[in-house]
Scaffold this motif. Structure first.
Motif, mmCIF file in Angstrom:
data_model
loop_
_atom_site.group_PDB
_atom_site.id
_atom_site.type_symbol
_atom_site.label_atom_id
_atom_site.label_comp_id
_atom_site.label_asym_id
_atom_site.label_seq_id
_atom_site.Cartn_x
_atom_site.Cartn_y
_atom_site.Cartn_z
ATOM 1 N N GLN A 144 7.217 9.117 6.007
ATOM 2 C CA GLN A 144 6.766 9.251 4.623
ATOM 3 C C GLN A 144 5.576 10.208 4.533
ATOM 4 O OE1 GLN A 144 6.067 5.473 2.651
ATOM 5 N NE2 GLN A 144 4.655 6.379 1.187
ATOM 6 N N ASP A 145 4.773 10.237 5.604
ATOM 7 C CA ASP A 145 3.568 11.073 5.644
ATOM 8 C C ASP A 145 3.856 12.474 6.193
ATOM 9 O OD1 ASP A 145 0.793 11.314 5.141
ATOM 10 O OD2 ASP A 145 0.311 10.941 7.246
ATOM 11 N N ALA A 151 -1.805 1.930 4.576
ATOM 12 C CA ALA A 151 -0.612 1.213 5.035
ATOM 13 C C ALA A 151 -0.510 1.250 6.556
ATOM 14 C CB ALA A 151 0.636 1.827 4.393
ATOM 15 N N LEU A 153 6.429 4.914 8.006
ATOM 16 C CA LEU A 153 5.267 5.436 7.291
ATOM 17 C C LEU A 153 4.933 6.856 7.738
ATOM 18 C CD1 LEU A 153 3.088 2.208 7.301
ATOM 19 C CD2 LEU A 153 3.970 3.368 5.261
ATOM 20 N N SER A 185 0.816 -1.212 0.000
ATOM 21 C CA SER A 185 0.000 0.000 0.000
ATOM 22 C C SER A 185 0.851 1.265 0.000
ATOM 23 C CB SER A 185 -0.927 0.022 1.219
ATOM 24 O OG SER A 185 -1.873 -1.023 1.155
ATOM 25 N N SER A 186 1.979 1.221 0.682
ATOM 26 C CA SER A 186 2.830 2.414 0.788
ATOM 27 C C SER A 186 3.426 2.822 -0.551
ATOM 28 C CB SER A 186 3.956 2.176 1.802
ATOM 29 O OG SER A 186 4.882 1.226 1.313
ATOM 30 N N VAL A 241 -0.843 6.109 2.400
ATOM 31 C CA VAL A 241 -0.184 5.921 3.693
ATOM 32 C C VAL A 241 -1.203 5.572 4.772
ATOM 33 C CG1 VAL A 241 1.176 7.053 5.491
ATOM 34 C CG2 VAL A 241 1.762 7.397 3.090
#
Length: 638
Positions: free
Chosen positions: A185-186, A152, A182, A141-142, A149
């Protein structure tokens, strides 16, 4: 045998893990042992799918085929648990080695495999297997972009709850590490810092080598979070604590990784001296690792590349070359094609710094060809950027034409791979190439496109720099059409040049970057000089000189003096021109700017005689445009 293969992989020797899996698979096949053969196929797929350094497209396809073949065998044997394990491996393998263009379909297949694995494992009541399937679904998903995100994170939190139920402290901590990655990443660095520190604390209670190994990986994420928060002191303290911890536990590989994290922090904080000191220490540590595994050798080569980058940033090109040559030797010894490609790309920039432009072109070409051979489109694009810079540095008309073609090729690759910032970098180089081939309208269009892409990618410094490049392109377009006479109304082309320069200055003022403001002031001043607007030119140059002295930029001060001399000359105030020309020459010699010194010498010579000719357009342009052209490419880190 699956345990043996897994152990080699965990120790970082994936080549040996693959070799053992292949040898045992052939042995089982010769004995007619379908289950054993399938188990080794699965092990091989897991090794490739879990490679942290990435795999080629061919290796990714091989992992998919192996996982599918193993799944089919276990399905025929009625072994649902092993079938589900194959599906979990397949979910990850589907994404390995894929280009951005090919990832859409691959993600769909990966989600289907992961979902099927989870359903089977839920049916079997296998919470451990289900948690692993959820983790694979999160990884998949990521890959689907920023909006994914949320999905994920939902998957990893479900997996986290299962590990808690099972009382598996190590796996729970690792899943928390996935949460931190994650969150980073977000764009949530504070949450990532909190989660990774909790994971580190939890892993300290794991009394195995695996726990140590994973602590080093989690530390890297925690460090990245603190760097994003610009909490450098806290990051340094954390790294130093972990270095001491790993040293006390006699774990040199983890100690080396923690020291590498320290290097990253020092570089981000702008402390090149401390970064190099830590990097040298990391080299000593990793070279002490017993057995010289492929993993430790790859780490050593990567650290040498980091050292080379830092040396090059400090204008120590020869030291950078020495470090890269050592890295290249290691990559050749261990057969690491990806590492070789990156090192050849970096060597191209070193050769440019040494003035060896033909060697730079050759190194970049080698990197491009190697990346093409491996099917690595992003690495090919990176090599093309280096090749473009090398041709631009060499500077002949033929090189500039080749630069246009190479920049377009790089732009096409990054657009295809959906790498917005890299595409913007390629557009920046293309705009510069168009300026050099005197295709100014094209340069303006492409520079504006690059500026827009940097804005979309939220690279604010680069966006501001590209605004300056747009002004630079307008200025050259004005030069091509000719400068107006004293007292004449500037033609539209010069009014557009002034508007672009003032827009760039306004943007830099909003950002509060004094160095950038100084460059933009010179950009505005150069237009006023060329249009013989003495009052506004002098006012802008006075501000530029004051700022240059405030920020102690001898280069900016020298170019401002040069423009002042040119202004006096253009306005036929010849008696005032020699002094700023002389001061500019002193400063250029002081900082070792040969091009600037040659320009100032020419200005000094022209203003020394009684019979002073009209100010040549090229002389007026040289100083100002050199000041603008000091920007040599995007600088923000990805």
């Amino acid at each position: 045998m699956r345990v043996v293969v897994c152990a080699h992989a965990l120790l970082g020797d994936r080549e040996k893990a693959r070799r053992v899996a292949d040898e045992e698979r052939e042995a089982f096949k010769a004995q007619g042992e379908a289950r054993g053969e399938a188990a080794m196929l699965l092990s091989g797929a897991e090794v490739a799918a879990g490679a942290p350094e990435g795999v080629s497209a061919a290796e990714g396809e091989e992992a998919e085929r192996a996982a599918l073949a193993a799944r089919d065998t276990f399905r025929s044997l009625g072994d649902q648990k092993m079938e589900a394990m194959c599906l979990t491996a397949l979910a990850t393998a589907h994404l390995r080695g894929k280009s951005k263009r090919a990832q859409g379909e691959a993600v769909s297949r990966a989600l289907a495999a992961g979902g099927e694995a989870r359903a089977l494992l839920q049916q079997l009541g296998d919470k451990r297997g289900e948690a692993r399937a959820l983790h694979a679904l999160a990884v998949t998903s990521s890959q689907m972009g920023a909006d994914s995100v949320v999905d994920a994170l939902r998957y990893v939190r479900e997996a986290l709850a299962l590990w808690k139920d099972l009382g598996d402290q190590r796996s729970e901590a690792l899943e928390l590490h996935a949460v931190a990655q994650l969150q980073l990443q977000d764009q949530r660095p504070q949450d990532a810092a909190d989660a990774s520190q909790t994971a580190l604390t939890s892993l300290q209670g794991v009394k195995s080598g695996k726990g140590q190994h994973h602590q080093a990986a989690v530390l890297s994420t925690a460090t990245a979070a603190f760097v994003a928060l610009k909490e450098f002191e806290q990051a340094i303290r954390l790294c130093e604590r972990k270095v001491a911890h790993f040293q006390a536990d006699d774990d040199p590989m983890s100690e080396a990784i923690a020291t590498e994290a320290l290097v990253t922090v020092h570089l981000a904080a702008g402390d090149r001296t401390e970064a190099l000191r830590a990097a040298d220490r990391a080299l000593v540590i990793v070279r002490s690792v017993p057995g010289k595994s492929r993993r430790s050798r790859r780490f050593e080569a990567a650290m040498l590349q980091t050292i080379a980058d830092a040396r090059l940033a400090g204008d120590e090109a020869e030291a950078a070359q020495e470090a890269l040559e050592a890295a290249l030797k290691i990559y050749k010894e261990i057969g690491d094609q990806d590492g070789l490609t990156k090192a050849h790309t970096n060597m191209s920039y070193v050769e440019m710094a040494l003035g060896e432009y033909r060697d730079a072109i050759r190194a970049a070409g080698d990197a491009r060809d190697a990346a093409r051979g491996e099917g690595d489109r992003l690495q090919e694009g990176a090599a093309l950027l280096a090749l473009c810079c090398a041709h631009m540095s060499k500077g002949s008309k033929g090189d500039m034409r080749r630069c246009v073609g190479v920049a377009k090729d790089a732009q096409d690759i990054f657009e295809e791979e959906q790498h917005k910032r890299a595409e913007a970098c390629a557009a920046y180089l293309l705009a510069n190439a168009y300026i050099n081939t005197k295709e100014f309208e094209k340069a303006i269009v492409v520079a504006k496109k690059s500026q827009s892409m940097f804005k979309e990618a939220e690279c604010r410094d680069d966006e501001s720099n590209l605004a300056l490049l747009v002004a630079h392109a307008h200025f050259f377009q004005g030069l091509a059409e000719g400068a107006p006479d004293v007292g004449a109304k500037p033609p539209d082309v010069w009014q557009r040049a002034l508007k672009a320069a003032e827009d760039a200055l306004a943007m830099s003022r909003r950002r509060g970057n004094n160095e950038q403001i100084g460059k933009c002031l010179l950009g505005v001043a150069q237009v006023h000089v060329m249009t013989k607007n003495g009052k506004d030119a002098q006012q802008t140059l006075d501000e530029a000189l004051e700022l240059a002295r405030k920020i102690e930029s001898a280069s900016a001060e020298a170019y401002a003096h040069t423009l002042n001399a040119q202004l006096y000359w253009a306005l036929k105030q010849e008696d005032l021109a020699p002094e700023p020309a002389r001061r500019a020459l002193e400063l250029f010699l002081q900082i070792g700017d040969q091009a600037g010194a040659e320009l100032a010498e020419e200005m000094t010579r022209l203003t020394a005689g009684d019979d002073v000719p009209a100010a040549p357009t090229t002389a007026a342009a040289s100083a100002a445009t050199t000041a603008v052209a000091e920007y040599d490419g995007p600088t923000e880190e990805e």
